[in-house]
Design an enzyme around this catalytic site. Structure first.
Site, PDB file in Angstrom:
ATOM      1  N   GLY A  71       1.931  -1.636  -5.027  1.00 17.89           N
ATOM      2  CA  GLY A  71       2.913  -0.821  -4.326  1.00 17.89           C
ATOM      3  C   GLY A  71       4.333  -1.176  -4.737  1.00 17.89           C
ATOM      4  N   THR A  72       4.578  -2.455  -4.933  1.00 14.28           N
ATOM      5  CA  THR A  72       5.924  -2.915  -5.317  1.00 14.28           C
ATOM      6  C   THR A  72       6.329  -2.292  -6.648  1.00 14.28           C
ATOM      7  OG1 THR A  72       5.598  -4.983  -4.121  1.00 14.28           O
ATOM      8  CG2 THR A  72       7.272  -5.000  -5.854  1.00 14.28           C
ATOM      9  N   GLN A 178       1.346   1.656   3.652  1.00 11.68           N
ATOM     10  CA  GLN A 178       0.612   1.334   4.894  1.00 11.68           C
ATOM     11  C   GLN A 178      -0.244   2.491   5.401  1.00 11.68           C
ATOM     12  OE1 GLN A 178       0.172  -1.532   6.490  1.00 11.68           O
ATOM     13  NE2 GLN A 178       1.557  -2.732   5.217  1.00 11.68           N
ATOM     14  N   CYS A 325       5.629 -11.077   3.663  1.00 11.10           N
ATOM     15  CA  CYS A 325       6.685 -11.561   2.777  1.00 11.10           C
ATOM     16  C   CYS A 325       7.622 -12.490   3.527  1.00 11.10           C
ATOM     17  CB  CYS A 325       7.500 -10.400   2.232  1.00 11.10           C
ATOM     18  SG  CYS A 325       6.522  -8.971   1.877  1.00 11.10           S
TER      19      CYS A 325
HETATM   20  N1  PLP Z   1       5.400  -1.220   0.856  1.00  8.83           N
HETATM   21  C1  PLP Z   1       4.905  -1.560   2.059  1.00  8.83           C
HETATM   22  C2  PLP Z   1       5.243  -0.718   3.227  1.00  8.83           C
HETATM   23  C3  PLP Z   1       4.091  -2.691   2.194  1.00  8.83           C
HETATM   24  O1  PLP Z   1       3.613  -3.015   3.395  1.00  8.83           O
HETATM   25  C4  PLP Z   1       3.796  -3.463   1.033  1.00  8.83           C
HETATM   26  C5  PLP Z   1       2.992  -4.702   1.167  1.00  8.83           C
HETATM   27  O2  PLP Z   1       3.019  -5.373   2.158  1.00  8.83           O
HETATM   28  C6  PLP Z   1       4.307  -3.052  -0.194  1.00  8.83           C
HETATM   29  C7  PLP Z   1       5.108  -1.933  -0.242  1.00  8.83           C
HETATM   30  C8  PLP Z   1       4.008  -3.807  -1.433  1.00  8.83           C
HETATM   31  O3  PLP Z   1       2.713  -3.551  -1.872  1.00  8.83           O
HETATM   32  P1  PLP Z   1       2.003  -4.552  -2.916  1.00  8.83           P
HETATM   33  O4  PLP Z   1       1.542  -5.724  -2.130  1.00  8.83           O
HETATM   34  O5  PLP Z   1       0.879  -3.754  -3.478  1.00  8.83           O
HETATM   35  O6  PLP Z   1       3.025  -4.893  -3.935  1.00  8.83           O
END
Ligand code: PLP
Length: 379
Positions: A71-72, A178, A325
């Protein structure tokens, strides 16, 4: 020792059927999808089948789904693209986005103006104010608004935001990390231009995600040096995980309505039972305005705010202080700071999955009672 996992907004346990798909792909489909021989073609076939599965479940075209590592990365690729895009001259986002949007926005504001939108007290975007701002601007705006907040669970009305963006010719990105696999999502109805998702939030593997890019929108690749993913994301695809993600998404979509009802029942039981035992405990999460998986709980100062997460962990309850995080940090996250809570409070996020049970809720509440009693005895 009994342990319960109430940290499903941080990550979810992988579904056993997904493990099987990954394992089979790793051992059987090891060709590189870019190779032209039969091994490569087989891998390419699995890659495209995974893309079709995900696209179909979202009412999207397969050519609108692009695989990434998480997601990041998806959020970074979409937001950083704005710097080089002649179609975007300003970004509007919210002060309570996940760090992959919030920190990225704070970095790229050197290159492109970034504005933070007004929120209602529950943390959702104020649609009336947004419409006023959109009607006044002459800029080419990219709006980046998360579907559900990962710390407090508050939902944005993405359908209405999408309609507003269409009306005023703004582009819309949503971090849907989410909500993907947890809410019914159809991109024929929700008019986002860009969306981000991550497999490990819906019982898939870690280290794989995808971007949705509505045609005819385009992005410049964040990672360059290959022409994979039709030039939008270079690098040999993580095929086994992608196949696992498609399976996880398929499984997550199968009984979505029933799962949502179950999760809301579980959340309500948790909140009711906790409040009954501890009337001074409060909730940042409002049940009818939030995602079915998250309960952000405000513990008053009679709990030891520094030790609470540790004490819960020692007693077998895994949860987090805000998001994963920031859970290790003593400082409140930018999201919790936004809600301006009294300093002595401790906010704990309990987040559930369809695999949790009411017995686990009871176990957790018993453990909170034990912690409270131990504190009374030591005072
Ligand atoms: N966006 C949201 C709303 C998240 O909750 C998270 C992870 O906690 C991310 C992005 C990041 O996702 P990833 O862990 O796949 O990088």
């Amino acid at each position: 020792m009994t342990r319960v996992f109430f940290d499903n907004a941080a990550t979810t346990p992988i579904h056993p059927d997904v493990v099987q798909v990954i394992s089979k792909s790793l051992s059987d489909t090891y060709g590189n999808p870019s190779s032209s021989h039969s091994f490569g073609r087989e891998a390419k076939g699995q890659l495209e089948e995974s893309r079709r599965t995900i696209a179909k479940l979202l009412g999207a075209k397969p050519s609108e789904i692009f695989f990434t590592s998480c997601g990041t990365e998806s959020n970074n690729a979409i937001l950083r693209n704005a710097i080089n895009s002649d179609k975007i001259s300003e970004i509007w986002t919210t002060p309570i986005e996940h760090p992959s949007v919030y920190q990225t926005s704070n970095q790229i504001c050197k290159d492109i103006p970034v504005r933070f939108l007004d929120l209602k007290t529950n943390g959702s975007v104020d649609l009336d104010k947004l419409e006023i701002e959109l009607s006044k601007t002459s800029k080419n705006v990219l709006i980046s608004v998360m579907h559900a907040n990962n710390e407090v669970g508050v939902l944005n009305d993405l359908k209405s935001i999408g309609d507003l963006c269409q009306k005023y010719h703004a582009l819309l990105h949503s971090d849907m990390v989410q909500t993907m696999g947890h809410l019914p999502i159809n991109f024929q109805e929700i008019k986002v231009d860009f969306a981000s998702a991550s497999a490990h939030k819906f019982h898939g593997p870690k280290g794989v995600g995808f971007m949705y890019i509505r045609q005819p929108n385009q992005i410049h690749s964040l990672i360059t040096g290959g022409s994979q993913e039709r030039g939008y994301r270079s690098g040999t695809e993580n095929l086994a995980s992608i196949a696992g993600m498609a399976k996880a998404f398929e499984l997550a979509s199968q009984n979505l309505e029933t799962d949502i009802v179950y999760l809301n029942k579980l959340r309500t039981a948790f909140m009711t039972k906790l409040k009954l035992s501890f009337p001074t405990i409060d909730f940042l999460t409002k049940i009818d305005e939030s995602l079915c998986t998250i309960v952000s709980t405000i513990f008053p100062s009679d709990f030891d705010s520094e030790m609470l997460l540790f004490q819960l962990d020692m007693k077998g309850v895994a949860c987090s202080g805000g998001s994963a995080c920031s859970s290790g940090a003593a400082k409140a996250s930018h999201v919790l700071t936004h809600f301006k809570l009294p300093e002595a409070c401790k906010v704990v996020r309990f987040s559930f999955s369809k695999f949790n049970t009411e017995e686990e809720i009871d176990f957790c509440i018993e453990k909170i009672k034990e912690i409270a009693n131990e504190r009374v005895q030591t005072c």
